[in-house]
Design an enzyme around this catalytic site. Structure first.
Site, PDB file in Angstrom:
ATOM      1  N   GLY A   1       0.857  11.197   2.664  1.00 33.81           N
ATOM      2  CA  GLY A   1       0.019  11.303   3.855  1.00 33.81           C
ATOM      3  C   GLY A   1      -0.726  12.615   4.013  1.00 33.81           C
TER       4      GLY A   1
ATOM      5  N   ASN B   1      -3.778  13.190   3.036  1.00 33.60           N
ATOM      6  CA  ASN B   1      -5.130  12.842   3.516  1.00 33.60           C
ATOM      7  C   ASN B   1      -5.098  12.432   4.982  1.00 33.60           C
ATOM      8  OD1 ASN B   1      -7.403  12.980   1.436  1.00 33.60           O
ATOM      9  ND2 ASN B   1      -5.710  12.120   0.248  1.00 33.60           N
TER      10      ASN B   1
ATOM     11  N   HIS C   1     -10.392   7.976  -3.512  1.00 34.68           N
ATOM     12  CA  HIS C   1      -9.857   7.832  -4.859  1.00 34.68           C
ATOM     13  C   HIS C   1     -10.029   9.163  -5.604  1.00 34.68           C
ATOM     14  CE1 HIS C   1      -8.604   5.770  -8.464  1.00 34.68           C
ATOM     15  NE2 HIS C   1      -9.611   6.337  -9.102  1.00 34.68           N
TER      16      HIS C   1
ATOM     17  N   MET D   1      -0.942   1.722  -1.283  1.00 30.26           N
ATOM     18  CA  MET D   1      -0.592   1.298  -2.639  1.00 30.26           C
ATOM     19  C   MET D   1      -0.570  -0.213  -2.835  1.00 30.26           C
ATOM     20  SD  MET D   1      -0.598   4.108  -4.088  1.00 30.26           S
ATOM     21  CE  MET D   1      -0.004   3.679  -5.727  1.00 30.26           C
TER      22      MET D   1
ATOM     23  N   ASP E   1     -11.294   0.017  -6.380  1.00 34.70           N
ATOM     24  CA  ASP E   1     -12.095   1.264  -6.418  1.00 34.70           C
ATOM     25  C   ASP E   1     -13.534   1.022  -6.857  1.00 34.70           C
ATOM     26  OD1 ASP E   1      -9.701   2.632  -5.719  1.00 34.70           O
ATOM     27  OD2 ASP E   1      -9.108   2.688  -7.809  1.00 34.70           O
TER      28      ASP E   1
HETATM   29  C1  GRF Z   1      -4.633  10.702  -3.066  1.00 33.01           C
HETATM   30  O1  GRF Z   1      -4.778  11.364  -4.300  1.00 33.01           O
HETATM   31  C2  GRF Z   1      -5.675   9.625  -2.918  1.00 33.01           C
HETATM   32  O2  GRF Z   1      -6.898   9.953  -3.508  1.00 33.01           O
HETATM   33  C3  GRF Z   1      -5.044   8.461  -3.635  1.00 33.01           C
HETATM   34  O3  GRF Z   1      -3.682   8.540  -3.319  1.00 33.01           O
HETATM   35  C4  GRF Z   1      -3.335   9.889  -3.027  1.00 33.01           C
HETATM   36  C5  GRF Z   1      -2.722   9.889  -1.672  1.00 33.01           C
HETATM   37  O4  GRF Z   1      -2.212  11.144  -1.307  1.00 33.01           O
HETATM   38  N1  GRF Z   1      -5.672   7.224  -3.244  1.00 33.01           N
HETATM   39  P1  GRF Z   1      -1.756  11.420   0.173  1.00 33.01           P
HETATM   40  O5  GRF Z   1      -0.708  10.352   0.537  1.00 33.01           O
HETATM   41  O6  GRF Z   1      -2.953  11.326   1.072  1.00 33.01           O
HETATM   42  O7  GRF Z   1      -1.157  12.784   0.160  1.00 33.01           O
END
Ligand code: GRF
Length: 206
Positions: A13, A15, A110, A91, A146
């Site tokens: 998490g 992001n 991505h 996921m 993607d």
């Molecule tokens: C990130 O690298 C994003 O680009 C990919 O999965 C990862 C998620 O990381 N889709 P986080 O859970 O946001 O730390």
């Protein structure tokens, strides 16, 4: 009125955290209404709760198939008036049930410069391929993996000694910048999907 965001996150998490931090700024045009995870112990759910945002675990085992699960996702998001869904480390493959409900209103991040290296382990693929430049992409979600129209990208160098982990960390720091940037562009009404491209209007709606 600020745009209501839904965030789908399966794991760490970071992001989501960047989005929550952006939303905490008074001039940001969006606010997170709901965070959903398919994993009960996802740190993303803790981050949501810590920010005072509703956190919902939807257990895949409670649903007969992918369509039933995605139907529940859609209902929960629509019930909160979500205008944009952000997949942030989600996921699970999303079925047409979700894509249809949120076409043009769902985005994903991505860790590669798409269309290079879609799918899993993008950073590993970049290192193994010996590319000299890597990066991150925010794109609209479509039926493919993607493949949707690209909104924002940022590049980082690949250094000769990079491992998958060092490159991933460098990419992650630009992810945290461009995800809120893409959300702002959407919220300000500056994105228009034209075929497989996104036209970005440099002027806000006003
Ligand atoms: C990130 O690298 C994003 O680009 C990919 O999965 C990862 C998620 O990381 N889709 P986080 O859970 O946001 O730390």
């Amino acid at each position: 009125m600020r745009l209501a965001l839904g965030v789908l996150a399966s794991g760490r998490g970071s992001n989501l955290q960047a989005i929550l931090d952006a939303c905490a700024r008074p001039d940001f045009p969006a606010a997170v209404a709901l965070v959903i995870s398919d994993r009960e112990r996802a740190p993303a759910l803790d981050r949501a709760r810590a920010a005072g945002v509703e956190a919902l675990w939807l257990n895949p085992k409670d649903f007969g198939d992918r369509e039933a699960y995605d139907g529940a996702l859609v209902r929960e998001l629509q019930a909160r008036g979500v205008g944009l869904v952000c997949q942030a480390g989600w996921m699970r493959i999303l079925s047409p049930v979700y894509i249809r409900a949120f076409r043009g209103r769902a985005i994903n991040i991505h860790p590669s410069l798409l269309p290079a290296f879609p799918g899993l382990h993008a950073q590993r693929q970049a290192v193994e391929h010996g590319v000299k430049v890597a990066g991150a992409t925010v794109h609209f979600t479509d039926e493919g993996v993607d493949t949707g129209p690209i909104i924002v990208q940022a590049a980082v160098p690949v250094e000769p000694g990079d491992s998958e982990d060092t490159l991933a960390a460098r990419i992650l720091s630009v992810e945290h910048r461009i995800y809120p940037e893409a959300i702002r562009l959407f919220a300000e009404g500056r994105l228009r999907i034209v075929g497989r491209k996104v036209a970005v209007n440099p002027e806000g709606r006003g």
